[in-house]
Enzyme design. Structure first.
Site, short mmCIF file in Angstrom:
data_model
loop_
_atom_site.label_atom_id
_atom_site.label_comp_id
_atom_site.label_asym_id
_atom_site.label_seq_id
_atom_site.Cartn_x
_atom_site.Cartn_y
_atom_site.Cartn_z
N ASP A 1 0.83 -1.21 0.00
CA ASP A 1 0.00 0.00 0.00
C ASP A 1 0.87 1.26 0.00
O ASP A 1 1.88 1.32 0.69
CB ASP A 1 -0.78 0.03 1.33
CG ASP A 1 -2.27 0.11 1.13
OD1 ASP A 1 -2.73 0.36 0.00
OD2 ASP A 1 -2.99 -0.09 2.13
N GLU B 1 -14.17 -1.34 -0.94
CA GLU B 1 -14.37 -1.45 0.52
C GLU B 1 -15.71 -0.84 0.93
O GLU B 1 -16.08 0.26 0.49
CB GLU B 1 -13.21 -0.75 1.27
CG GLU B 1 -13.39 -0.83 2.78
CD GLU B 1 -12.14 -0.54 3.59
OE1 GLU B 1 -11.05 -0.34 3.01
OE2 GLU B 1 -12.26 -0.51 4.84
#
Ligand code: KIV
Length: 293
Positions: free
Chosen positions: A109, A207
């Protein structure tokens, strides 16, 4: 940690150690970016976070992709959210995970502040992550507004996994961690998915969105959608490892716990403490004897 468990994790020792995998489990070839993308609409993709070499080694036996997520700021470093995570955190944990995994695709990430300023800054930082960790790809949060950056990276040899829907790094502008349930917001999230695909992302994490929205996104794009709190209507799933194994007492509703690690660890530590206090540990079998002769 004992001296027997601190040895460097090598591919050879992993293969030789019967404790590291199911007997006779065939090694898979390392998952590639094209191989991952080709799984769209086929067998669901198994993704997990990993932050350490040991956890990576366990997950690598089963997962298609390991994400060194910036959630490590909260899970490992005790930060209140992901905003304080640095590039150095991500590189250090990325290196550990790459050492522990030789089958799954490893994605690291990009932390808050490391990619938003410009495509050039994003490339500078992402190329550092790839060079210094040996990971295959990076992930970054953002949809339409990050499409130029995704295009810039993807055209210069850095595969990008996008992340849309609930974006934890945007918690201050969103007013917290808000799942996307309101239908009025859905078209914008679909536009995000289409923009990241058109920019060259090889996959997209979705998400915290309502199931019909996840279904529409999965239908609308030709890259794999990886859901977290986004229902089964995705091409794959990802969970935070520590949530999934029950290392945290409180987890969001979308998490299913497959273990009770916190209780197991608490029990082990409490028995150890009791045995140290009662002098039951160390026993004879844990004690060096003088060398004979
Ligand atoms: O940081 C992270 O762990 C993530 C996953 C939850 C997708 O972004």
């Amino acid at each position: 940690m004992s001296t027997t468990t601190t040895s460097t994790i090598s591919k050879k020792s992993a293969a030789a150690d019967p404790g590291q995998g199911p007997e006779g489990a065939a090694k898979r070839r390392r998952m590639t970016v094209p191989g991952f993308t080709a799984r769209k609409g086929a067998e669901p993709l198994v993704c997990l976070t990993a932050y350490t070499a040991h956890v990576a080694r366990i997950c690598d036996r089963h997962a298609d992709l390991l994400l060194v997520g910036d959630s490590l700021g909260m899970v490992i470093h005790g930060l209140p959210n992901t905003l304080g995570v640095t590039l150095e955190h991500m590189i250090m944990h990325g290196q550990a995970v790459v050492r522990g995994a030789d089958q799954a695709l490893v994605v690291v990430d990009m932390p808050f502040g490391s990619f938003e300023e410009s495509p050039e800054v994003a490339f500078r930082n992402a190329s550092r992550v790839v060079k210094e960790t040996g990971c295959t790809a990076i992930k970054l949060e953002g949809g339409v507004e990050m499409a130029p950056t995704i295009r810039y990276l993807a055209r210069r040899g850095i595969p990008v996994m996008a992340h849309i829907g609930l974006m934890p790094q945007a918690m201050n502008t969103a007013g917290g961690f808000r799942a996307v349930r309101d239908e009025a917001l859905w078209d914008a999230v679909i536009a995000d998915a289409q923009a990241v695909e058109a920019a060259g992302a090889f996959s997209v994490v979705i998400e915290g969105v309502a199931e019909p929205l996840a279904a529409r996104i999965t239908e609308a794009v030709s890259i794999p959608t990886i859901g977290i709190g986004a229902s089964a209507k995705c091409d794959g799933q990802i969970l935070v490892f520590e949530d999934m194994v029950g290392l945290f007492p409180r987890v969001p509703t979308f998490v299913k716990r497959y273990g009770a690690m916190e209780a197991m660890m608490d029990d082990a530590v409490s028995r150890y403490a009791a045995e140290v206090r009662s002098r039951a540990f160390p026993g004879e079998e844990h004690t060096y004897k003088p060398k004979a002769g």
